[in-house]
Design a protein around this motif. Structure first.
Motif, PDB file in Angstrom:
ATOM      1  N   ARG A  16       0.875  -1.172   0.000  1.00 49.25           N
ATOM      2  CA  ARG A  16       0.000   0.000   0.000  1.00 49.25           C
ATOM      3  C   ARG A  16       0.908   1.215   0.000  1.00 49.25           C
ATOM      4  O   ARG A  16       1.899   1.248   0.739  1.00 49.25           O
ATOM      5  N   LEU A  17       0.598   2.213  -0.835  1.00 51.55           N
ATOM      6  CA  LEU A  17       1.374   3.446  -0.922  1.00 51.55           C
ATOM      7  C   LEU A  17       0.583   4.565  -0.260  1.00 51.55           C
ATOM      8  O   LEU A  17      -0.558   4.827  -0.639  1.00 51.55           O
ATOM      9  N   GLU A  18       1.201   5.183   0.725  1.00 49.26           N
ATOM     10  CA  GLU A  18       0.494   6.238   1.454  1.00 49.26           C
ATOM     11  C   GLU A  18       1.508   7.202   2.057  1.00 49.26           C
ATOM     12  O   GLU A  18       2.446   6.764   2.742  1.00 49.26           O
ATOM     13  N   ASN A  19       1.346   8.484   1.786  1.00 49.61           N
ATOM     14  CA  ASN A  19       2.227   9.524   2.326  1.00 49.61           C
ATOM     15  C   ASN A  19       3.698   9.241   2.028  1.00 49.61           C
ATOM     16  O   ASN A  19       4.561   9.413   2.889  1.00 49.61           O
ATOM     17  N   GLY A  20       3.984   8.785   0.814  1.00 54.19           N
ATOM     18  CA  GLY A  20       5.359   8.526   0.412  1.00 54.19           C
ATOM     19  C   GLY A  20       5.953   7.250   0.984  1.00 54.19           C
ATOM     20  O   GLY A  20       7.148   6.994   0.814  1.00 54.19           O
ATOM     21  N   GLN A  21       5.162   6.459   1.660  1.00 50.66           N
ATOM     22  CA  GLN A  21       5.640   5.222   2.280  1.00 50.66           C
ATOM     23  C   GLN A  21       5.037   4.005   1.592  1.00 50.66           C
ATOM     24  O   GLN A  21       3.892   4.048   1.144  1.00 50.66           O
ATOM     25  N   ARG A  22       5.811   2.918   1.535  1.00 49.05           N
ATOM     26  CA  ARG A  22       5.329   1.628   1.038  1.00 49.05           C
ATOM     27  C   ARG A  22       5.211   0.690   2.225  1.00 49.05           C
ATOM     28  O   ARG A  22       6.181   0.475   2.941  1.00 49.05           O
ATOM     29  N   THR A  23       4.017   0.125   2.396  1.00 45.42           N
ATOM     30  CA  THR A  23       3.787  -0.832   3.476  1.00 45.42           C
ATOM     31  C   THR A  23       3.406  -2.159   2.863  1.00 45.42           C
ATOM     32  O   THR A  23       2.431  -2.247   2.104  1.00 45.42           O
ATOM     33  N   GLU A  24       4.164  -3.217   3.198  1.00 44.81           N
ATOM     34  CA  GLU A  24       3.850  -4.535   2.663  1.00 44.81           C
ATOM     35  C   GLU A  24       2.553  -5.048   3.272  1.00 44.81           C
ATOM     36  O   GLU A  24       2.377  -5.039   4.492  1.00 44.81           O
ATOM     37  N   ILE A  25       1.643  -5.499   2.404  1.00 44.22           N
ATOM     38  CA  ILE A  25       0.328  -6.005   2.820  1.00 44.22           C
ATOM     39  C   ILE A  25       0.262  -7.522   2.701  1.00 44.22           C
ATOM     40  O   ILE A  25      -0.317  -8.193   3.538  1.00 44.22           O
ATOM     41  N   ALA A  26       0.835  -8.063   1.624  1.00 45.82           N
ATOM     42  CA  ALA A  26       0.722  -9.503   1.380  1.00 45.82           C
ATOM     43  C   ALA A  26       1.905  -9.980   0.545  1.00 45.82           C
ATOM     44  O   ALA A  26       2.464  -9.227  -0.242  1.00 45.82           O
ATOM     45  N   ARG A  27       2.235 -11.264   0.719  1.00 45.17           N
ATOM     46  CA  ARG A  27       3.303 -11.915  -0.052  1.00 45.17           C
ATOM     47  C   ARG A  27       2.803 -13.329  -0.339  1.00 45.17           C
ATOM     48  O   ARG A  27       2.560 -14.103   0.581  1.00 45.17           O
ATOM     49  N   LEU A  28       2.632 -13.642  -1.640  1.00 42.05           N
ATOM     50  CA  LEU A  28       2.101 -14.945  -2.038  1.00 42.05           C
ATOM     51  C   LEU A  28       2.881 -15.487  -3.219  1.00 42.05           C
ATOM     52  O   LEU A  28       3.659 -14.760  -3.835  1.00 42.05           O
ATOM     53  N   LYS A  29       2.641 -16.749  -3.564  1.00 41.50           N
ATOM     54  CA  LYS A  29       3.208 -17.355  -4.772  1.00 41.50           C
ATOM     55  C   LYS A  29       2.075 -17.831  -5.656  1.00 41.50           C
ATOM     56  O   LYS A  29       1.017 -18.238  -5.164  1.00 41.50           O
ATOM     57  N   THR A  30       2.322 -17.801  -6.949  1.00 38.01           N
ATOM     58  CA  THR A  30       1.312 -18.278  -7.888  1.00 38.01           C
ATOM     59  C   THR A  30       1.271 -19.807  -7.881  1.00 38.01           C
ATOM     60  O   THR A  30       2.286 -20.470  -7.662  1.00 38.01           O
ATOM     61  N   ASN A  31       0.094 -20.343  -8.131  1.00 37.24           N
ATOM     62  CA  ASN A  31      -0.108 -21.795  -8.143  1.00 37.24           C
ATOM     63  C   ASN A  31       0.043 -22.356  -9.558  1.00 37.24           C
ATOM     64  O   ASN A  31       0.478 -21.651 -10.475  1.00 37.24           O
ATOM     65  N   HIS A  32      -0.342 -23.597  -9.766  1.00 34.17           N
ATOM     66  CA  HIS A  32      -0.204 -24.275 -11.064  1.00 34.17           C
ATOM     67  C   HIS A  32      -0.968 -23.579 -12.188  1.00 34.17           C
ATOM     68  O   HIS A  32      -0.667 -23.760 -13.354  1.00 34.17           O
ATOM     69  N   ASP A  33      -1.954 -22.765 -11.824  1.00 32.74           N
ATOM     70  CA  ASP A  33      -2.750 -22.043 -12.818  1.00 32.74           C
ATOM     71  C   ASP A  33      -2.260 -20.599 -13.004  1.00 32.74           C
ATOM     72  O   ASP A  33      -2.875 -19.818 -13.722  1.00 32.74           O
TER      73      ASP A  33
END
Length: 117
Positions: free
Chosen positions: A27-44
């Motif tokens: 999320r980008l807010e007030n010049g800052q980046r905050t990590e919200i989620a980290r995932l990997k793609t599946n077989h599809d």
């Protein structure tokens, strides 16, 4: 309709889903980046769950990082040092409580995206 975010990554060089690519949402807010989620793609080429589910959805500016270089290394794409594409950032805004779908079409030397459905 509640808002949420999804993605789909396709390997256009080999004509198949891009399984195992790491995708990170900020999320980008007030010049800052905050990590919200980290995932990997599946077989599809999709994530097993919504990147930003309805319960956590908020309008605003976001960035998706697609870790294409590491994925290419792991899947046997001919090595190149440094890789032409490594981390692919896509910045976008979500202004309504709606389904936002941000797909990535990727090959070793190019990519494209759009707002999907």
């Amino acid at each position: 309709m509640p808002g949420y975010l999804t993605t789909h990554v396709l390997d256009t060089a080999r004509g198949r889903p891009a399984e195992g690519m790491e995708v990170v949402l900020f999320r980008l807010e007030n010049g800052q980046r905050t990590e919200i989620a980290r995932l990997k793609t599946n077989h599809d080429g999709r994530t097993d769950s919504q990147i930003l589910p309805a319960a956590d959805f908020a309008t605003g500016q976001y960035e998706l990082e697609f870790h294409a270089g590491a994925w290419m290394d792991a899947t046997g794409v001919d090595p190149e040092s440094p890789r032409f594409l490594d981390v692919i950032p896509i910045r976008f805004g979500m202004s309504q409580h709606d389904h936002y779908h941000v797909p990535l079409l990727v090959s070793p030397f190019g990519y494209s995206t759009y707002r999907g459905s």
